[in-house]
Scaffold this motif. Structure first.
Motif, PDB file in Angstrom:
ATOM      1  N   ASN B 153       3.545  16.050   3.993  1.00 57.52           N
ATOM      2  CA  ASN B 153       2.922  14.761   3.679  1.00 57.52           C
ATOM      3  C   ASN B 153       3.966  13.748   3.207  1.00 57.52           C
ATOM      4  OD1 ASN B 153       0.387  13.242   3.157  1.00 57.52           O
ATOM      5  ND2 ASN B 153       1.048  13.341   1.020  1.00 57.52           N
ATOM      6  N   ASP B 156       5.954  11.711   6.175  1.00 52.92           N
ATOM      7  CA  ASP B 156       4.875  11.246   7.050  1.00 52.92           C
ATOM      8  C   ASP B 156       4.383   9.870   6.587  1.00 52.92           C
ATOM      9  OD1 ASP B 156       2.478  10.828   8.404  1.00 52.92           O
ATOM     10  OD2 ASP B 156       1.414  12.446   7.377  1.00 52.92           O
ATOM     11  N   ALA B 158       2.935   7.640   8.146  1.00 53.48           N
ATOM     12  CA  ALA B 158       1.734   7.160   8.837  1.00 53.48           C
ATOM     13  C   ALA B 158       0.465   7.378   8.017  1.00 53.48           C
ATOM     14  CB  ALA B 158       1.605   7.849  10.196  1.00 53.48           C
ATOM     15  N   HIS B 159       0.483   8.357   7.108  1.00 56.81           N
ATOM     16  CA  HIS B 159      -0.751   8.621   6.363  1.00 56.81           C
ATOM     17  C   HIS B 159      -1.054   7.508   5.349  1.00 56.81           C
ATOM     18  CE1 HIS B 159       1.786  10.073   2.977  1.00 56.81           C
ATOM     19  NE2 HIS B 159       0.709   9.892   2.248  1.00 56.81           N
ATOM     20  N   PHE B 162      -4.037   5.140   5.712  1.00 58.13           N
ATOM     21  CA  PHE B 162      -5.396   5.700   5.673  1.00 58.13           C
ATOM     22  C   PHE B 162      -5.720   6.382   4.340  1.00 58.13           C
ATOM     23  CE2 PHE B 162      -3.996   5.308  10.024  1.00 58.13           C
ATOM     24  CZ  PHE B 162      -5.019   4.538  10.552  1.00 58.13           C
ATOM     25  N   VAL B 163      -4.709   7.011   3.745  1.00 55.58           N
ATOM     26  CA  VAL B 163      -4.966   7.700   2.475  1.00 55.58           C
ATOM     27  C   VAL B 163      -4.845   6.733   1.293  1.00 55.58           C
ATOM     28  CG1 VAL B 163      -4.217   9.612   0.983  1.00 55.58           C
ATOM     29  CG2 VAL B 163      -4.164   9.878   3.472  1.00 55.58           C
ATOM     30  N   GLU B 174      -1.252   0.108  10.230  1.00 51.46           N
ATOM     31  CA  GLU B 174      -1.902   1.250  10.878  1.00 51.46           C
ATOM     32  C   GLU B 174      -1.235   1.668  12.182  1.00 51.46           C
ATOM     33  OE1 GLU B 174      -6.085   0.795  11.391  1.00 51.46           O
ATOM     34  OE2 GLU B 174      -6.520   0.869   9.244  1.00 51.46           O
ATOM     35  N   ASP B 175      -0.840   0.672  12.999  1.00 47.11           N
ATOM     36  CA  ASP B 175      -0.329   1.023  14.322  1.00 47.11           C
ATOM     37  C   ASP B 175       1.173   0.858  14.477  1.00 47.11           C
ATOM     38  OD1 ASP B 175      -2.574   1.959  16.002  1.00 47.11           O
ATOM     39  OD2 ASP B 175      -3.471   0.057  15.368  1.00 47.11           O
ATOM     40  N   PRO B 177       4.697   2.108  14.737  1.00 47.76           N
ATOM     41  CA  PRO B 177       5.237   3.450  15.007  1.00 47.76           C
ATOM     42  C   PRO B 177       6.233   3.892  13.934  1.00 47.76           C
ATOM     43  CG  PRO B 177       5.415   2.028  16.940  1.00 47.76           C
ATOM     44  CD  PRO B 177       5.054   1.143  15.782  1.00 47.76           C
ATOM     45  N   VAL B 316      -4.282  19.698  17.650  1.00 39.11           N
ATOM     46  CA  VAL B 316      -3.830  18.566  18.457  1.00 39.11           C
ATOM     47  C   VAL B 316      -2.556  18.016  17.828  1.00 39.11           C
ATOM     48  CG1 VAL B 316      -4.396  16.200  19.123  1.00 39.11           C
ATOM     49  CG2 VAL B 316      -6.163  17.972  19.195  1.00 39.11           C
ATOM     50  N   ILE B 318       0.141  14.793  17.658  1.00 41.51           N
ATOM     51  CA  ILE B 318       0.214  13.371  17.997  1.00 41.51           C
ATOM     52  C   ILE B 318       1.587  12.832  17.607  1.00 41.51           C
ATOM     53  CG2 ILE B 318      -2.289  13.034  17.848  1.00 41.51           C
ATOM     54  CD1 ILE B 318      -1.938  11.885  15.063  1.00 41.51           C
ATOM     55  N   ALA B 319       1.838  11.565  17.982  1.00 41.02           N
ATOM     56  CA  ALA B 319       3.183  10.998  17.843  1.00 41.02           C
ATOM     57  C   ALA B 319       3.712  11.065  16.416  1.00 41.02           C
ATOM     58  CB  ALA B 319       3.169   9.543  18.329  1.00 41.02           C
ATOM     59  N   ILE B 320       2.855  10.803  15.430  1.00 44.27           N
ATOM     60  CA  ILE B 320       3.362  10.712  14.060  1.00 44.27           C
ATOM     61  C   ILE B 320       3.680  12.079  13.452  1.00 44.27           C
ATOM     62  CG2 ILE B 320       2.202   8.521  13.579  1.00 44.27           C
ATOM     63  CD1 ILE B 320       0.806  11.700  12.136  1.00 44.27           C
ATOM     64  N   ASP B 321       3.459  13.148  14.226  1.00 45.11           N
ATOM     65  CA  ASP B 321       3.802  14.491  13.730  1.00 45.11           C
ATOM     66  C   ASP B 321       5.293  14.789  13.816  1.00 45.11           C
ATOM     67  OD1 ASP B 321       1.159  15.180  13.212  1.00 45.11           O
ATOM     68  OD2 ASP B 321       0.829  15.902  15.259  1.00 45.11           O
TER      69      ASP B 321
END
Lengths: 342, 342, 342
Positions: B153, B156, B158-159, B162-163, B174-175, B177, B316, B318-321
């Motif tokens: 976490n 990362d 990207a979280h 949202f968090v 949000e979008d 990259p 699944v 995704i890109a942010i992983d």
């Protein structure tokens, strides 16, 4: 964990039992007990053979117990005597019963093979019947620990200096060696601490002005009844081993009843040769003992949690292990006998 | 669950340790720590080798620790120096010890092979010693989750949208990259959100009147120390990457210490280049960070419960992983090395 | 424990669902439900396929649900419609959905193979639509027990005399035999207790002055919906079976929803032909039923704990087991069919 089943275990004091249904778990078996109209106590497996509801969720009806789900009713021999809604009684409708003996105000249950239950082997103490002594019943102390560790602690005088430094022991005894002997089913560990200040307990009870000779005899009766004979006498009197009655002498008795692998109940009481008609002395002694025994509980529960995290029970053996090791060996022998018989 | 053992983990801040016995569980091993009279901190396995009682249930005696059951005593090297009731010391009477280093107010413990413990590899930050910066120690945040999920976490960014939509992030990012790179034992994931309203945190701290350029650099140092370099500058200034010191810049540092498979402690602190002499700013920042980190805790604990119910960890990708996956791969390499050596 | 999955289970009353995310666990599967803007209820697996965070930790966005960790968004068909930070949508980014039907104020979910979900098989009762009857929704009763034991209790009139001696039953019925029949997917157990004092419930509701004829029809619809048709009429009227509407007649309906092996929710309601416009009667009836159902809970939870300690579920079979045994056999047949299909 295995338990010795062919043994008398204490289920409580006589005063704990009436015509109400009372439950106990002993050696991981649930039982329900009640007094019949004759005042005799009966013990049944606490499980209706129909749908497994504990019978203790039902009610006593005369000298029988009626299940709380569909009313199947069992007498004190475990035999089904009624199935509501049908006339015939299924032949397999019975519950296991256990031998119960009430003696000296103490209620004993035999958890194993009933044919081997011999009441003459039940523990007693001559002082129970001696008017110069006073017996006083204490508490049912719950301990989240395996019962063999609880019992071992009661054949181990060496822990007193460290677990009970202000109550039952003090620094004077830290390095006094422990003697151990075995006599039949009794393992004894003991030591005398001569010519030292009285510990907290005997400061309150003995009214001693100078140094005392203090003794601790830990008699552990198989499988798990411990009699701790401890006392003090004026050092000036230089009393001999066999003259302990001339000092202030107390038997703290622990009936260690295994509940399951993680829980034990220690039913404790004491018998004393001092202040025999003094109720306030009983209360004071209970208070002191309760404090000391809770010191044991803290240690025993911490060890239990630690053993559950570890892959081995003990790594290093030291001199004071002699009593506990002798005890554990005897228990293993008993378990072996029961495993072979089964 | 396996843990990287050959690593320095944070056991707390310097202020947490005194001559009192302090316990920690790190990589599922219980340890007890205390300061010797020299103020040096020592760490021993929290388990007496005699009967497994945690040594922390005993007491410190000088520079040694004495077991609370029978008084066996160990020095800071783990050697037994006393067995009450006997003169000789059993050769196997010793407890494991762990290397401890105290540096910049932080206490580190090496949980693996002591011969590999190299203090020069301990994490530091140049700003710790820079008078233009202020370091402030935060809390020990308990999280009921596996530590690798906690660490992931922290690589990362990207979280955040949202968090932490009202504290550390907002919808503007949000979008955007995420970039990822690896440099030795440090995996970095970062992104800039240019020309957007300041997020809640920098509304309180930056005193910005218009749009800002905001950055998040997540540096995850193996095995589990994260430095989150985040800050904002007036968009009008169009600052470059390398000029982040000219904006309001904060390093939120997370020392992620694995407790066991289900529990983690995140020791967090921050270092800042603003309000460096202002204690109330430290308190306000703690309050804001505490709120944000509890948002993480809620998510991480829910994922932990979900993983325990499920048979696979991730379905699944995704890109942010990219950052988390690079991290997990490096950890698996370390575990492989330790498994091979063992 | 296995569960019948190809079945409609109740997830709650219509009033329990809104545009908020609501969670349920049914047959050990976690689902999240919400109303779309059309008011249609959708049900998705409560687990984001990215990192397994329950979707219920995120939020509803229009007719979609957005994960609370990285914002992956799913519509009511389970299809991923957004992955923040990237344009393409991974082909495996979908979550399982479940058929939902809302009917008569009750919300049903089909937990198994969606292609077999046939809404025409959903349980209904003619009286739901009859103005001479009043339907009143009760509680969601949580029971820490396996659902088959809960359901069996609802095809077992014999327990009433012993579990509910002061509410729904009394001693007059203890030995009245139980009749059992099966009609398609409905197993019925019933009995009449003629010419006896009214039980507590009908003392409050029937306003009877003398003896009554009382009936209990327990209809158990596979897999676990029970309709208990019970009522009383003046014994002087000597009513026939088919004339039960002329007495005070109540349908207590239990929708027994398996949560997991250890937990069940009993959604209960009643339908009555008396006091149909009287809200205080509804409240009084809820109070009486609530008391009676908690008597069941105590028994069922005790049996559940007992079964977990024991190696066999039942030891003795008696006459009144006919209904429960017929039910258990039918459930085993259904489980067999599903196991074979899988």
């Amino acid at each position: 964990m295995a338990f010795v089943e062919n043994a008398w275990y204490v289920a409580g004091w006589s005063r704990d039992f009436s015509q109400e249904l009372v439950t106990r778990t002993i050696v991981d078996q649930d039982i329900v007990l009640f007094r019949k109209s004759s005042s005799e106590i009966v013990a049944l497996a606490d499980c209706c053979p129909h749908r497994l509801l504990p019978l203790s969720k039902g009610k006593r009806v005369g000298d029988t117990v009626q299940c709380g789900y569909h009313g199947m009713t069992f007498d004190g021999t475990g035999q089904c005597v009624r199935v509501p809604g049908q006339d015939n009684l299924p032949s397999n409708a019975k519950v296991r019963t256990f031998a119960v003996v009430e003696q000296n105000g103490i209620v004993w249950v035999w958890m194993g093979d009933k044919t081997q239950a011999d009441p003459t082997t039940i523990f007693s103490l001559p002082q129970f019947a001696d008017p110069n002594w006073h017996a006083h019943f204490g508490d049912a102390l719950k301990i989240d620990a395996y019962y063999l560790n609880v019992a071992e602690n009661l054949v181990d005088p060496a822990h007193v200096s460290f677990v009970h430094p202000t109550t039952l022991g003090n620094a004077a005894s830290e390095d006094v060696p422990v003697e151990v002997s075995t006599d039949g089913d009794v393992i004894t560990a003991w030591r005398w601490i001569r010519n030292a200040p009285p510990v907290g307990f005997f400061q309150q009870f003995g009214n001693f002005s100078g140094h005392v000779d203090r003794w601790h005899y830990y008699h552990l009766h198989l499988p798990s009844t411990a009699v701790i004979d401890f006392g003090s006498a004026n050092s000036a009197d230089s009393i001999r081993e066999q003259d302990r009655d001339s000092g202030v002498r107390i038997f703290a008795i622990h009936f260690v009843t295994p509940v399951d692998s993680d829980r034990t109940i220690d039913y404790w009481m004491h018998v004393r040769n001092t202040a025999t008609n003094d109720d306030s002395a009983s209360e004071l002694m209970d208070t002191l003992l309760r404090k000391a025994f809770h010191e044991d509980v803290e240690i025993l529960e911490a060890i239990h949690r630690s053993e559950k995290r570890s892959t081995h029970r003990q790594q290093v053996r030291i001199a004071i292990d002699k009593g506990p090791n002798a005890y554990r060996k005897r228990i293993n022998d008993l378990l072996q006998v029961e495993a072979t018989a089964a």
